[in-house]
Scaffold this active site. Sequence first.
Site, PDB file in Angstrom:
ATOM      1  N   GLY A 172      48.372  26.560  36.984  1.00 40.97           N
ATOM      2  CA  GLY A 172      48.050  27.247  35.734  1.00 40.97           C
ATOM      3  C   GLY A 172      48.912  28.446  35.415  1.00 40.97           C
ATOM      4  O   GLY A 172      50.141  28.428  35.592  1.00 40.97           O
TER       5      GLY A 172
ATOM      6  N   GLY B 225      46.361  33.102  43.106  1.00 46.12           N
ATOM      7  CA  GLY B 225      46.208  31.858  42.363  1.00 46.12           C
ATOM      8  C   GLY B 225      47.525  31.355  41.802  1.00 46.12           C
ATOM      9  O   GLY B 225      47.586  30.859  40.677  1.00 46.12           O
TER      10      GLY B 225
ATOM     11  N   TYR C  15      31.102  34.929  33.722  1.00 47.63           N
ATOM     12  CA  TYR C  15      32.553  35.135  33.625  1.00 47.63           C
ATOM     13  C   TYR C  15      32.870  36.313  32.709  1.00 47.63           C
ATOM     14  O   TYR C  15      33.707  37.168  33.036  1.00 47.63           O
ATOM     15  CB  TYR C  15      33.201  33.855  33.106  1.00 47.63           C
ATOM     16  CG  TYR C  15      34.706  33.877  33.057  1.00 47.63           C
ATOM     17  CD1 TYR C  15      35.463  33.800  34.219  1.00 47.63           C
ATOM     18  CD2 TYR C  15      35.379  33.965  31.841  1.00 47.63           C
ATOM     19  CE1 TYR C  15      36.849  33.802  34.175  1.00 47.63           C
ATOM     20  CE2 TYR C  15      36.763  33.961  31.784  1.00 47.63           C
ATOM     21  CZ  TYR C  15      37.497  33.879  32.953  1.00 47.63           C
ATOM     22  OH  TYR C  15      38.874  33.883  32.900  1.00 47.63           O
TER      23      TYR C  15
ATOM     24  N   SER D 220      40.216  38.326  30.029  1.00 44.81           N
ATOM     25  CA  SER D 220      39.832  37.222  29.159  1.00 44.81           C
ATOM     26  C   SER D 220      39.203  37.748  27.876  1.00 44.81           C
ATOM     27  O   SER D 220      38.761  38.896  27.801  1.00 44.81           O
ATOM     28  CB  SER D 220      38.830  36.327  29.900  1.00 44.81           C
ATOM     29  OG  SER D 220      38.068  35.546  29.019  1.00 44.81           O
TER      30      SER D 220
ATOM     31  N   GLY E  19      49.095  31.249  36.954  1.00 43.27           N
ATOM     32  CA  GLY E  19      49.719  31.808  38.152  1.00 43.27           C
ATOM     33  C   GLY E  19      51.004  31.100  38.508  1.00 43.27           C
ATOM     34  O   GLY E  19      52.011  31.741  38.862  1.00 43.27           O
TER      35      GLY E  19
ATOM     36  N   ILE F  97      51.081  37.425  43.626  1.00 47.74           N
ATOM     37  CA  ILE F  97      50.352  36.759  42.547  1.00 47.74           C
ATOM     38  C   ILE F  97      49.241  35.929  43.165  1.00 47.74           C
ATOM     39  O   ILE F  97      49.510  35.000  43.937  1.00 47.74           O
ATOM     40  CB  ILE F  97      51.274  35.856  41.706  1.00 47.74           C
ATOM     41  CG1 ILE F  97      52.459  36.655  41.159  1.00 47.74           C
ATOM     42  CG2 ILE F  97      50.495  35.196  40.565  1.00 47.74           C
ATOM     43  CD1 ILE F  97      53.501  35.797  40.458  1.00 47.74           C
TER      44      ILE F  97
END
Length: 310
Positions: A21, A17, A162, A149, A23, A15
């Site tokens: 958060g 990150g 992003y 996202s 992760g 995983i």
Amino acid sequence: MVVDVPMAESRSVVITGAGRGLGLATATHLYRAGWTVVGAMRSPEQGLEHLRAATGSGKDDGRLIGVRLDLDDPDSIAAASRAIQDAVGSPDGLVHNAGVAGVGCLEEMPMNVWEQVFRTNFFGPVRLTKELLPVMRKAGRGRIIMVSSQGAICGMPAIGAYSAAKGALERWAESLSQEIAPFGLGVSVLVAGTFKTDILELTTTYADHDGPYAQHHAGLESFGKRFLRFASPPERFAPAVSKALDERRSFSRRTVGFDSRLLLLGSHFMPTRLLQRITCRAIGIPAAGSLRGHSLQQATVTDVNERESQ
């Protein structure tokens, strides 16, 4: 509850990150479910402290491993891949969770920030997957999870870099799934909604509040403060990753969160023009043509370095 699973019987997952958060929540959830978790992080010592505190594990727990990873650095990615393979061999899962964002319209955001956003959110995951794929292919098993996202569903104003990077990630995921499916591997895309993490506090803004896009940012900031009240805790995201890791189809895409689900449905059933109009009105972006003849039309974007020095 922590499931006591011997190392030899435990599936392994990487995983990125994993220290904060989504992760961190995902790593904690999978560890408690019996997985061997490899947290790939910029600062593995600090990240492991957070993971041990969240899971209640000790320093000698072989099911919780930290690996240094900087997705902006090809050498770091290669070294992380070697460390992962030394620790668990061929991982059963690879979760591309780490990411960075930046706030600013095109005229406001420096090009080096655009490049960094793409390195971390797109080229970094591509490089790490390229490093690990040979051993996963030879093992004939493994699931690659792309955390995406809402910006990949519908390009969002003021987070164009992003949105574009996440859109690229999803298109690559579709291509990759077809390349590796014959070898028994699969890919899942999880489109995350809004969750209560520290990404907003850690995201750098390049907004020029005195420039031509001042009304854009005023509307976005007002909307963001209101909407965050409905954000879900990151722990609600983790079960979706667990489910995706057990997915048997060569490719799947799922939304996680009511807002991402609504936006995806809207993109399927509405013309793009109508979806954009509704989205802009909801998030406070000025209507099309409304700033024509306005004083903001003639305003100049101040260089970000000049703004910081003022």
